[in-house]
Design an enzyme around this catalytic site. Structure first.
Site, PDB file in Angstrom:
ATOM      1  N   HIS A   1       0.821  -1.215   0.000  1.00  0.00           N
ATOM      2  CA  HIS A   1       0.000   0.000   0.000  1.00  0.00           C
ATOM      3  C   HIS A   1       0.851   1.259   0.000  1.00  0.00           C
ATOM      4  O   HIS A   1       2.043   1.239   0.284  1.00  0.00           O
ATOM      5  CB  HIS A   1      -1.052  -0.023   1.104  1.00  0.00           C
TER       6      HIS A   1
ATOM      7  N   ASP B   1       5.440   2.997   7.599  1.00  0.00           N
ATOM      8  CA  ASP B   1       4.180   2.329   7.264  1.00  0.00           C
ATOM      9  C   ASP B   1       3.358   3.246   6.374  1.00  0.00           C
ATOM     10  O   ASP B   1       2.706   4.168   6.868  1.00  0.00           O
ATOM     11  CB  ASP B   1       3.436   1.999   8.550  1.00  0.00           C
TER      12      ASP B   1
ATOM     13  N   GLU C   1      -5.367   1.411   2.358  1.00  0.00           N
ATOM     14  CA  GLU C   1      -5.168   0.206   3.168  1.00  0.00           C
ATOM     15  C   GLU C   1      -5.461   0.485   4.625  1.00  0.00           C
ATOM     16  O   GLU C   1      -6.083  -0.315   5.313  1.00  0.00           O
ATOM     17  CB  GLU C   1      -3.726  -0.301   3.000  1.00  0.00           C
TER      18      GLU C   1
HETATM   19 ZN   LIG Z   1       0.793  -0.646   6.459  1.00  0.00          ZN
END
Ligand SMILES: [Zn+2]
Length: 749
Positions: free
Chosen positions: A340, A350, A387
């Site tokens: 993502h 992230d 996501e």
């Molecule tokens: Zn992630």
């Protein structure tokens, strides 16, 4: 999303090991050397810096810009690429209030201030304030109660403390289970609001120096996240099971079963300390204590708080970038690879640490194509959007293209956050041997052994910990034997593989490096930035390069292999372990219920309670009946036999097959994993069709293998156990029958 979760492994099952069965030509090895040489850590660093320069959550201007940028890169590298959009329900906060109104007033500011030396202070856009997506809008005032992690066991303990949750506002600390279950369980117990905070015992100064002096969570850092009821189904809440295209039939928001009803907010430990220190009532049990310098008490009250949230519930557009390199020999067999692109704020670790790795692979594959190479199979790369709120981009795409994917996709390979450390890999166990082969060919730059060897060493040393349990010791025993494949984890949820593996029944792998770099302290906060990532998570982007070499090899090998790469015995062994686990679980639960019945009947709970404090007795557990797991036991035995026969026949004859037989073998094996996801589903959650792997109804991300049986026992749905034992047995038998057909082809019958 994606945070490493320890997965319970099982019990040793003896099995003869076969010699390596998938020969890779010398030309393949040369291609991989060329691939390795083309990996450029500095370039990945520069991409990450650019993509993480402004907040990039779903619906933000920079997320859209990043989609266009990534699209242009794919096209520049020679891929056939386009943007595919979906319109999804995604709430963003309009207003948020959290204040203590008694015994004194205190307003939580819900702000993450700038930190010295970090780009978050200079970005043009502020991004979204701390919030949790899909909580229930509302305005509630009530007495506060501390519920520890707010998981099932904690509510059992609250019953024993004689504390009633109804009409109260709970405060739970992060950890122990998935975030979204905390407000859901609070709501199920009658709470009217929920606060979640990061306690420094699990996430903050007791782990390390706090950012910017160290990687750990600073006092005002807040973990955002989704609290949609994802264990029910992933993807857009309004279009379960179908793609959220423009003209899709949508549920009314009031009918979406995965949306919470109570207002919920995440806060920092600096703010939580003020609220928690205003509680009176019972002192908490020892295991409930965090690391704040206060006496932890349960309440309820005298602290009273008001929580009010109002959101913009309009549909937002997700921008998936889909890029294709067409295969020369097997164009209708697809290798799908995704990561993502959306974050909660800047999203450096992230998800961009994984996104730039995927882009690096794509650039090199594009260069290969320019110099005359063509993959035999079609390769599809996907840069997913949305996501974080609920695997939206990947799920809607998988649902939209379900029929074609089931026909053509060989595998889905996922990555997400990546950091310095050890190979961390989970997925379909018939690909376990394949993973081991790849791990044996990628070098670890810190130790100059292969990443496979390093993983084995780690598993063996971890088992020496005083707290290590039997599963870890079992993993260590396997890891110590170089003739055996090290175990890969089973997948639950928490990243984009879910729709492929659990809804469509395709095989999947989730690959990354973890454990040395530390991003937990900034997870889903405004401090997950380029500066934090390049200092504390993966300095020099060294492990970005290692991941590119790992997943790049997987893609190259799967795209060009003329023979199936599965080794069936690894899957059969995994099933044997899981079967032993559920047998033991049934025994343990039966004993637990009997023990509790006795304690209730002789009033032991009352006698052991301090009469000067409030107390109660737990709800009686149901008596555990005898289960009939024999269909499952038989199916597991048959699978072991069929798997061994297939692997032996494959090792002996696969390279000698004529073209017609080879094509037949490919066809049989390409869709074999889908036999594990027949048109039946898990009780109460029809989206989840895979009968072997599922996220737990009450663990969220954490996996439950053989979920129909395992959760039937755990959740006291005893009538389900025998039924699912039979259904899983049927699925395993279908898998075995398919293997037998493949063995017949291999043996020339
Ligand atoms: Zn992630």
């Amino acid at each position: 999303m994606s945070r490493t979760i320890a997965v319970p492994a099982g019990i040793f099952l003896a099995c003869t090991i076969l010699t390596s069965s998938t020969p890779f030509a010398a030309s393949q090895s040369a291609l991989e050397q060329k691939f390795d040489a083309a990996v450029q850590p500095e370039q990945m660093g520069a991409w990450l810096k650019q993509l993480a320069a402004e907040p990039n959550h779903l619906g933000s201007p920079h997320d859209r810009e990043n989609a266009e940028t990534v699209l242009a890169w794919f096209q520049q590298w020679g891929w056939d690429a386009h943007i595919e959009t979906f319109d999804v329900l995604y709430p963003t906060p309009i207003s948020e209030t959290l204040e203590m109104v008694a015994p004194r007033r205190f307003k939580v500011d819900l702000d993450e201030p700038a930190i010295r030396g970090d780009s978050s202070s200079t970005a043009k856009e502020r991004g979204l304030p701390p919030y949790v997506a899909y909580q229930g809008d509302g305005d509630a005032t009530g007495e506060l109660i501390y519920v520890n992690y707010g998981m099932k066991d904690d509510y059992t303990m609250l019953e024993r403390m004689g504390v009633d949750i109804k009409g109260k506002i709970v405060i739970a600390r992060y950890g122990s289970g998935w975030r979204g279950l905390k407000p859901k369980l609070a709501q199920d117990h009658g709470a009217i609001g929920c606060i979640i905070y990061s306690d420094p015992a699990d996430d903050g100064y007791s782990l390390d120096a706090v950012y910017p002096d160290g990687p750990a969570r600073p006092a005002k850092g807040v973990q955002r996240g989704s609290v949609v009821d994802m264990p029910l189904y992933a993807g857009d809440p309004l279009t379960p099971g179908v793609g959220a295209t423009k003209d899709a039939k949508r549920l009314d928001r009031s009918q979406a079963p995965d949306l919470l009803k109570i207002p919920t907010l995440p806060i920092s430990y600096a703010d939580a300390q003020v609220l928690l220190s205003a509680l009176e009532g019972n002192v908490v049990p020892a295991a409930w204590r965090g690391a704040l310098p206060i006496t932890y008490r349960v309440g309820p009250g005298p602290a009273r708080v008001r929580i009010a949230v109002k959101s913009d519930w309009s549909l937002k557009t997700t921008y998936n970038v889909i890029a294709t390199l067409k295969g020369s020999t097997y164009p209708d067999q697809w290798i799908v690879r995704g990561n993502h692109r959306d974050g909660w704020v800047f999203g450096a670790t992230d998800p961009l640490s994984g996104q730039v790795v995927m882009l690096q692979e794509a650039k090199i594959l594009g260069e290969f194509v320019r110099t005359g190479w063509r993959p035999k199979r079609t390769i599809i790369y996907a840069s997913w959007d949305g996501e974080e709120p609920g695997l939206l981009g990947s799920t809607e795409w998988a649902e939209t293209h379900a029929m074609e994917l089931k026909k053509k996709a060989v595998i889905y390979i996922n990555s997400d956050s990546n950091m310095r450390g050890f190979l961390d890999v989970g997925g379909s166990h018939d690909f376990e041997h394949f993973v081991n082969q790849v791990a044996a060919d990628v070098m670890d730059p810190e130790t100059n052994v292969t990443v496979g060897e390093r993983r084995r060493a780690k598993q063996r040393i971890d088992a020496l910990e005083p707290a290590a349990k039997e599963p870890a010791k079992e993993i260590a025993r396997i890891a110590a034997d170089p003739k055996r494949d090290f175990y890969i984890d089973a997948l639950g949820s928490g990243s984009d593989y879910s729709a492929f593996l659990e809804h469509l029944g395709l095989p999947a792998l989730d690959v990354g490096y973890a454990d040395e770099g530390n991003s937990d302290g900034v997870y889903h906060s405004r401090y997950d930035t380029y500066e934090h990532h390049s200092r504390w998570v993966d300095p020099g982007f060294v492990y970005a390069a290692v991941l590119a070499k790992t997943t790049g090899r997987m893609v190259l090998r799967l795209a060009d292999a003329d023979l199936p790469v599965r080794r069936a015995s690894n899957f059969a062994e995994a099933i044997g372990r899981y079967l032993k686990e559920v047998q033991k679980l049934a025994k343990d639960k039966r004993e637990e219920a009997e023990r509790q019945a006795k304690l209730l009947s002789d009033r032991s709970f009352q006698l052991a309670a301090d009469p000067t404090k409030t107390s109660g007795v737990p709800t009686a557990l149901k008596r555990v009946p005898k289960f009939d797991l024999s269909p499952l036991e038989k199916a597991s035995l048959r699978l072991t036999k069929s798997a061994r026969a297939y692997d032996v026949a494959f090792a002996k004859n696969a390279t000698r097959l004529d073209t017609k037989s080879r094509v037949r073998l490919q066809a049989l094996m390409q869709t074999i994993d889908q036999t594990l996801a027949p048109q039946v589903w898990l009780t109460g959650r029809p989206w989840y069709k895979n009968l072997i792997y599922a996220p737990g109804r009450f663990t969220g991300y954490g996996v439950k293998t053989l979920p129909g049986v395992r959760e039937g026992i755990e959740d006291q749905r005893f009538e389900d156990v025998n039924r699912y034992a039979k259904l899983i047995a049927d699925a395993l038998s279908a898998y075995s029958a398919r293997l037998d057909q493949a063995t017949a082809v291999l043996s020339g019958h």
